[in-house]
Design a protein around this motif. Structure first.
Motif, PDB file in Angstrom:
ATOM      1  N   GLU A   1     -21.232  -7.494  45.471  1.00 30.74           N
ATOM      2  CA  GLU A   1     -20.604  -7.303  46.773  1.00 30.74           C
ATOM      3  C   GLU A   1     -19.089  -7.210  46.605  1.00 30.74           C
ATOM      4  N   LEU A   2     -18.515  -6.147  47.181  1.00 30.90           N
ATOM      5  CA  LEU A   2     -17.077  -5.928  47.068  1.00 30.90           C
ATOM      6  C   LEU A   2     -16.312  -6.412  48.285  1.00 30.90           C
ATOM      7  N   GLY A   3     -16.994  -6.516  49.429  1.00 27.85           N
ATOM      8  CA  GLY A   3     -16.318  -6.979  50.636  1.00 27.85           C
ATOM      9  C   GLY A   3     -16.800  -6.234  51.856  1.00 27.85           C
ATOM     10  N   PRO A   4     -16.261  -6.554  53.030  1.00 26.39           N
ATOM     11  CA  PRO A   4     -16.678  -5.889  54.262  1.00 26.39           C
ATOM     12  C   PRO A   4     -16.237  -4.427  54.295  1.00 26.39           C
ATOM     13  N   TYR A   5     -17.008  -3.620  54.994  1.00 31.76           N
ATOM     14  CA  TYR A   5     -16.647  -2.205  55.160  1.00 31.76           C
ATOM     15  C   TYR A   5     -15.414  -2.100  56.047  1.00 31.76           C
ATOM     16  N   VAL A   6     -14.459  -1.283  55.650  1.00 36.76           N
ATOM     17  CA  VAL A   6     -13.236  -1.056  56.415  1.00 36.76           C
ATOM     18  C   VAL A   6     -13.201   0.404  56.844  1.00 36.76           C
ATOM     19  N   GLY A   7     -13.055   0.640  58.148  1.00 33.85           N
ATOM     20  CA  GLY A   7     -13.048   2.006  58.641  1.00 33.85           C
ATOM     21  C   GLY A   7     -12.309   2.131  59.952  1.00 33.85           C
ATOM     22  N   ASN A   8     -12.364   3.321  60.527  1.00 32.59           N
ATOM     23  CA  ASN A   8     -11.701   3.630  61.790  1.00 32.59           C
ATOM     24  C   ASN A   8     -12.710   3.486  62.923  1.00 32.59           C
ATOM     25  N   PRO A   9     -12.583   2.486  63.803  1.00 31.61           N
ATOM     26  CA  PRO A   9     -13.565   2.287  64.867  1.00 31.61           C
ATOM     27  C   PRO A   9     -13.633   3.432  65.875  1.00 31.61           C
ATOM     28  N   GLN A  10     -12.646   4.333  65.857  1.00 30.09           N
ATOM     29  CA  GLN A  10     -12.680   5.476  66.759  1.00 30.09           C
ATOM     30  C   GLN A  10     -13.653   6.557  66.293  1.00 30.09           C
ATOM     31  N   ARG A  11     -14.028   6.509  65.020  1.00 32.18           N
ATOM     32  CA  ARG A  11     -15.023   7.453  64.499  1.00 32.18           C
ATOM     33  C   ARG A  11     -16.407   6.844  64.661  1.00 32.18           C
ATOM     34  N   ALA A  12     -17.357   7.642  65.171  1.00 26.38           N
ATOM     35  CA  ALA A  12     -18.699   7.124  65.466  1.00 26.38           C
ATOM     36  C   ALA A  12     -19.362   6.559  64.221  1.00 26.38           C
ATOM     37  N   GLU A  13     -19.208   7.235  63.076  1.00 26.86           N
ATOM     38  CA  GLU A  13     -19.872   6.789  61.848  1.00 26.86           C
ATOM     39  C   GLU A  13     -19.300   5.445  61.389  1.00 26.86           C
ATOM     40  N   ASP A  14     -17.973   5.305  61.440  1.00 29.14           N
ATOM     41  CA  ASP A  14     -17.352   4.041  61.067  1.00 29.14           C
ATOM     42  C   ASP A  14     -17.690   2.949  62.071  1.00 29.14           C
ATOM     43  N   ALA A  15     -17.699   3.314  63.360  1.00 23.24           N
ATOM     44  CA  ALA A  15     -17.941   2.320  64.407  1.00 23.24           C
ATOM     45  C   ALA A  15     -19.301   1.659  64.230  1.00 23.24           C
ATOM     46  N   GLU A  16     -20.316   2.432  63.840  1.00 20.85           N
ATOM     47  CA  GLU A  16     -21.642   1.857  63.645  1.00 20.85           C
ATOM     48  C   GLU A  16     -21.641   0.856  62.497  1.00 20.85           C
ATOM     49  N   LEU A  17     -21.032   1.222  61.380  1.00 20.93           N
ATOM     50  CA  LEU A  17     -20.967   0.317  60.239  1.00 20.93           C
ATOM     51  C   LEU A  17     -20.200  -0.961  60.586  1.00 20.93           C
ATOM     52  N   LEU A  18     -19.127  -0.809  61.328  1.00 21.32           N
ATOM     53  CA  LEU A  18     -18.335  -1.979  61.715  1.00 21.32           C
ATOM     54  C   LEU A  18     -19.095  -2.854  62.711  1.00 21.32           C
ATOM     55  N   TYR A  19     -19.794  -2.217  63.640  1.00 17.07           N
ATOM     56  CA  TYR A  19     -20.529  -2.967  64.670  1.00 17.07           C
ATOM     57  C   TYR A  19     -21.597  -3.862  64.044  1.00 17.07           C
ATOM     58  N   TYR A  20     -22.266  -3.353  63.020  1.00 14.19           N
ATOM     59  CA  TYR A  20     -23.338  -4.115  62.381  1.00 14.19           C
ATOM     60  C   TYR A  20     -22.848  -4.949  61.195  1.00 14.19           C
ATOM     61  N   GLY A  21     -21.538  -5.061  61.049  1.00 18.38           N
ATOM     62  CA  GLY A  21     -20.997  -5.922  59.996  1.00 18.38           C
ATOM     63  C   GLY A  21     -21.345  -5.455  58.599  1.00 18.38           C
ATOM     64  N   ALA A  22     -21.204  -4.159  58.332  1.00 17.94           N
ATOM     65  CA  ALA A  22     -21.573  -3.610  57.027  1.00 17.94           C
ATOM     66  C   ALA A  22     -20.693  -4.169  55.913  1.00 17.94           C
ATOM     67  N   SER A  23     -21.286  -4.274  54.746  1.00 18.72           N
ATOM     68  CA  SER A  23     -20.547  -4.663  53.546  1.00 18.72           C
ATOM     69  C   SER A  23     -20.728  -3.583  52.487  1.00 18.72           C
ATOM     70  N   VAL A  24     -19.775  -3.493  51.581  1.00 23.32           N
ATOM     71  CA  VAL A  24     -19.789  -2.492  50.512  1.00 23.32           C
ATOM     72  C   VAL A  24     -20.155  -3.183  49.204  1.00 23.32           C
ATOM     73  N   TRP A  25     -21.072  -2.548  48.466  1.00 24.91           N
ATOM     74  CA  TRP A  25     -21.551  -3.104  47.205  1.00 24.91           C
ATOM     75  C   TRP A  25     -21.396  -2.059  46.104  1.00 24.91           C
ATOM     76  N   ASN A  26     -21.193  -2.541  44.903  1.00 26.67           N
ATOM     77  CA  ASN A  26     -21.204  -1.689  43.712  1.00 26.67           C
ATOM     78  C   ASN A  26     -22.572  -1.843  43.061  1.00 26.67           C
ATOM     79  N   GLU A  27     -23.373  -0.790  43.133  1.00 29.38           N
ATOM     80  CA  GLU A  27     -24.737  -0.827  42.603  1.00 29.38           C
ATOM     81  C   GLU A  27     -24.753  -0.280  41.188  1.00 29.38           C
ATOM     82  N   HIS A  28     -25.569  -0.898  40.322  1.00 27.03           N
ATOM     83  CA  HIS A  28     -25.620  -0.527  38.905  1.00 27.03           C
ATOM     84  C   HIS A  28     -27.013   0.013  38.571  1.00 27.03           C
TER      85      HIS A  28
END
Length: 316
Positions: A197-224
């Motif tokens: 896990e790298l941390g929470p997703y950071v994006g622009n809430p004005q963009r629909a795609e980012d807003a969904e990830l932010l709304y659901y508390g998305a996190s970013v991971w480095n998968e191997h």
């Protein structure tokens, strides 16, 4: 509306070539002799002149798009954070063999997809069972939505044709692999795929795609992902388990073992991707190429404009 630009290019190439060729073979000499006798400067008729001028241009574009590299635009967020909505990408058309334009029949075998490749392909359609219990591929449910993912996997009547769409996903399972997927956990041949896990997703809430990830508390991971000869393929995925349960593998329509001639593919936005978990394996014949470069990125007039930092990014 779905349309095949390669088919359009092929049709125009044939049309211009036939018009120009037939004119030169059947009409040109008599027409030129008549005009020379009349002392009039020779000029091709307008349709012939257009065909002669455009044929080489369209033919070269057809060759480049069919056998070298083809541009695509990312229309959805299923591959975020690797690929963003509005990214313009280039796809290597010879990575997995050369195919006839429009028909997509392979005539020269060069290579096969590897685990971790980001591939563009012709959408194969959703899986369902007909009245005789046989698998069918359809474009969607009767109301145009994704077929049911619960107990009812019957084919709608009448069957919905599969749209001619280009999709993009990441190769997770190769032919012969045993794949298990439970929410965000992927198990390949009995071994869980590691991720950090790298941390929470950071994006622009004005963009629909980012807003969904932010709304659901998305996190970013480095998968191997495990690759060839002990190599590890590292790439980013987004996880938002609060959004909704995802279809597991195996399920009623998708077995855990990947059939020969097929690949199991998934989106990097794991809870927001309609992929092999829903419609089964990707047939090899549907492959279009390997995505390798973001050459432009547009995030909307009022939501970021040109994403300069993404231009020139190699796709991993």
């Amino acid at each position: 509306m779905d349309f095949d630009f390669s088919a359009i290019l092929l049709g125009l190439t044939v049309l211009f070539g036939v018009v120009w060729g037939l004119d030169r073979a059947l009409l040109y000499r008599r027409r030129k002799a008549r005009l020379d006798a009349a002392g009039v400067e020779y000029r091709d008729p307008l349709p012939v002149d257009w065909a002669r001028s455009l044929f080489p241009v369209v033919f070269v574009v057809l060759l480049l798009r069919s056998f070298v590299a083809e541009p695509f635009r990312i229309p959805s967020g299923s591959m975020m954070p690797t690929l963003d909505v509005g990214d313009f990408i280039l796809v290597n058309k010879f990575a997995y063999g050369l195919r006839l334009p429009a028909f997509n029949n392979k005539f020269l075998d060069i290579g096969e997809p590897k685990r971790g490749d980001v591939v563009v392909f012709r959408f194969p359609g959703y899986l369902c069972r007909d009245a005789d219990g046989h698998f069918q591929r359809i474009g969607g449910a009767e109301d145009g939505t994704t077929p049911a993912t619960g107990a009812d996997h019957a084919c709608p009547t009448p069957l919905t044709p599969v749209p001619g769409q280009n999709w993009i996903k990441r190769v997770i399972g190769l032919p012969g692999d045993t794949i298990e997927v439970r929410d965000s956990q992927v198990v390949i041949n009995g071994k869980p795929v590691a991720s950090d896990e790298l941390g929470p997703y950071v994006g622009n809430p004005q963009r629909a795609e980012d807003a969904e990830l932010l709304y659901y508390g998305a996190s970013v991971w480095n998968e191997h992902l495990p690759g060839e000869n002990g190599k590890t393929i590292n790439h980013l995925v987004a996880r938002m388990p609060a959004r909704m349960p995802t279809n597991p593998i195996p399920n009623q329509l998708v077995p855990s073992k990947v059939p020969q001639g097929c690949y199991l593919v998934m989106g990097d936005d794991r809870e927001n991707s309609t992929d092999s978990r829903w419609w089964g394996c990707l047939p090899e014949k549907n492959l279009a190429g390997k995505a390798f470069l973001i050459w432009f990125s547009w995030q909307g007039l009022h939501t970021g404009g040109v994403a300069w930092k993404r231009i020139g990014t190699l796709i991993h």
